[in-house]
Design an enzyme around this catalytic site. Sequence first.
Site, PDB file in Angstrom:
ATOM      1  N   ARG A   1       0.859  -1.162  -0.029  1.00 43.54           N
ATOM      2  CA  ARG A   1       0.105   0.020   0.115  1.00 43.54           C
ATOM      3  C   ARG A   1       0.781   1.377  -0.160  1.00 43.54           C
ATOM      4  O   ARG A   1       1.671   1.457   0.808  1.00 43.54           O
ATOM      5  CB  ARG A   1      -1.156   0.324   1.311  1.00 43.54           C
ATOM      6  CG  ARG A   1      -0.153  -0.273   2.426  1.00 43.54           C
ATOM      7  CD  ARG A   1      -1.510  -0.679   3.474  1.00 43.54           C
ATOM      8  NE  ARG A   1      -0.995  -0.815   4.892  1.00 43.54           N
ATOM      9  CZ  ARG A   1      -1.427  -0.298   5.924  1.00 43.54           C
ATOM     10  NH1 ARG A   1      -2.070   0.797   5.939  1.00 43.54           N
ATOM     11  NH2 ARG A   1      -0.484  -0.601   7.017  1.00 43.54           N
TER      12      ARG A   1
ATOM     13  N   THR B   1      10.461   1.544   3.541  1.00 42.14           N
ATOM     14  CA  THR B   1      10.009   0.950   2.155  1.00 42.14           C
ATOM     15  C   THR B   1      10.975   0.541   1.408  1.00 42.14           C
ATOM     16  O   THR B   1      10.872  -0.214   0.470  1.00 42.14           O
ATOM     17  CB  THR B   1       9.038   2.136   1.474  1.00 42.14           C
ATOM     18  OG1 THR B   1       9.963   3.256   1.350  1.00 42.14           O
ATOM     19  CG2 THR B   1       8.001   2.675   2.315  1.00 42.14           C
TER      20      THR B   1
ATOM     21  N   ARG C   1       1.691  -4.000   3.670  1.00 41.58           N
ATOM     22  CA  ARG C   1       2.681  -3.216   4.055  1.00 41.58           C
ATOM     23  C   ARG C   1       2.943  -2.164   3.388  1.00 41.58           C
ATOM     24  O   ARG C   1       3.056  -2.165   2.095  1.00 41.58           O
ATOM     25  CB  ARG C   1       4.196  -3.990   4.566  1.00 41.58           C
ATOM     26  CG  ARG C   1       5.185  -3.235   5.104  1.00 41.58           C
ATOM     27  CD  ARG C   1       6.232  -4.001   5.359  1.00 41.58           C
ATOM     28  NE  ARG C   1       7.626  -3.300   5.436  1.00 41.58           N
ATOM     29  CZ  ARG C   1       8.830  -3.672   5.704  1.00 41.58           C
ATOM     30  NH1 ARG C   1       8.919  -4.811   6.042  1.00 41.58           N
ATOM     31  NH2 ARG C   1       9.801  -2.843   5.955  1.00 41.58           N
ATOM     32  N   HIS C   2       3.389  -0.928   3.895  1.00 43.85           N
ATOM     33  CA  HIS C   2       3.980   0.148   3.086  1.00 43.85           C
ATOM     34  C   HIS C   2       5.482  -0.300   2.646  1.00 43.85           C
ATOM     35  O   HIS C   2       6.320  -0.402   3.631  1.00 43.85           O
ATOM     36  CB  HIS C   2       4.161   1.281   3.746  1.00 43.85           C
ATOM     37  CG  HIS C   2       2.776   2.013   4.177  1.00 43.85           C
ATOM     38  ND1 HIS C   2       1.832   2.493   3.235  1.00 43.85           N
ATOM     39  CD2 HIS C   2       2.270   2.424   5.423  1.00 43.85           C
ATOM     40  CE1 HIS C   2       0.805   2.960   3.892  1.00 43.85           C
ATOM     41  NE2 HIS C   2       1.081   2.666   5.341  1.00 43.85           N
ATOM     42  N   VAL C   3       5.743  -0.773   1.414  1.00 45.82           N
ATOM     43  CA  VAL C   3       6.858  -1.368   0.838  1.00 45.82           C
ATOM     44  C   VAL C   3       6.880  -1.214  -0.571  1.00 45.82           C
ATOM     45  O   VAL C   3       6.044  -1.433  -1.310  1.00 45.82           O
ATOM     46  CB  VAL C   3       7.310  -2.588   1.443  1.00 45.82           C
ATOM     47  CG1 VAL C   3       6.213  -3.625   0.737  1.00 45.82           C
ATOM     48  CG2 VAL C   3       8.536  -3.208   1.250  1.00 45.82           C
TER      49      VAL C   3
END
EC number: 2.8.2.-
Length: 308
Positions: A11, A44, A69-71
């Site tokens: 995300r 990230t 996950r923010h990645v």
Amino acid sequence: LPFPSQVVYNRVGKCGSRTVVLLLRILSEKHGFNLVTSDIHNKTRLTKNEQMELIKNISTAEQPYLFTRHVHFLNFSRFGGDQPVYINIIRDPVNRFLSNYFFRRFGDWRGEQNHMIRTPNMRQEERYLDINVCILENYPECSNPRLFYIIPYFCGQHPRCREPGEWALERAKLNVNENFLLVGILEELEDVLLLLERFLPHYFKDVLSIYKNPEHRKLGNLTVTVKKTVPSPEAIQILYQRMRYEYEFYYYVKEQFHLLKRKFGLKSHIRKPSPRPEFFIPSPLETEEPMNDEEEDDEKWLEDIYKR
């Protein structure tokens, strides 16, 4: 149809992901899939070893799973793993930037002190820095490379993915085409949810009815950023110029999304277009009427996506 048992939602920050994660928590209990979330929100970009470790941890999760996950995009096949199905949502780049700018300073309706937890070391003069001053006087937060934010989520972990330019843009487009089942537009979230329900029913069945439920709407409203102000037209135009590649990517994704909506018979409501820099020649595609496209069988298209 066979359905993917491994889905990754990497995300993008401030693109409605907290709303979607709220929905996923409800859906995981309702449909019995494994929702794997991460408490890491600010890392990230990963080293090679960190990529290998994360891919290993994701790949060994109980299936069917949806990992979020923010990645930035991870290439599982590079490390010998099975490439999962990717999904994501983006939004107008200036709106995303403004939402993040004020969220870091003032949080959202979940609590007045929420922002203090996220940015405890932010000095008062920085917290109350006028957005126009930040942009017009070229503060680091309001200039590149920090404005080059959305594209790296799709370009990946290569160092050049962090550099604003054609290389990262084209690689991001390629990954969207080859590795993402769907990249939606936040401004048309209900249509995003409709397509997710169509493509991934084992994960997203009934998602739209849950989203429209008044009780869920109350929860969603708590994630709205507070104390947002609109920059001057001059400042916005400068942002557009600095975010040239972000906008080229955004309108590319938007066009692909509208083509997908046409394919499955969804109307796009024509809205007043946002101001655009003159260097964008093509207009964003607007779908006025649903269209029956018989050139490619819908079920075959989905099956091919699932096999990637």
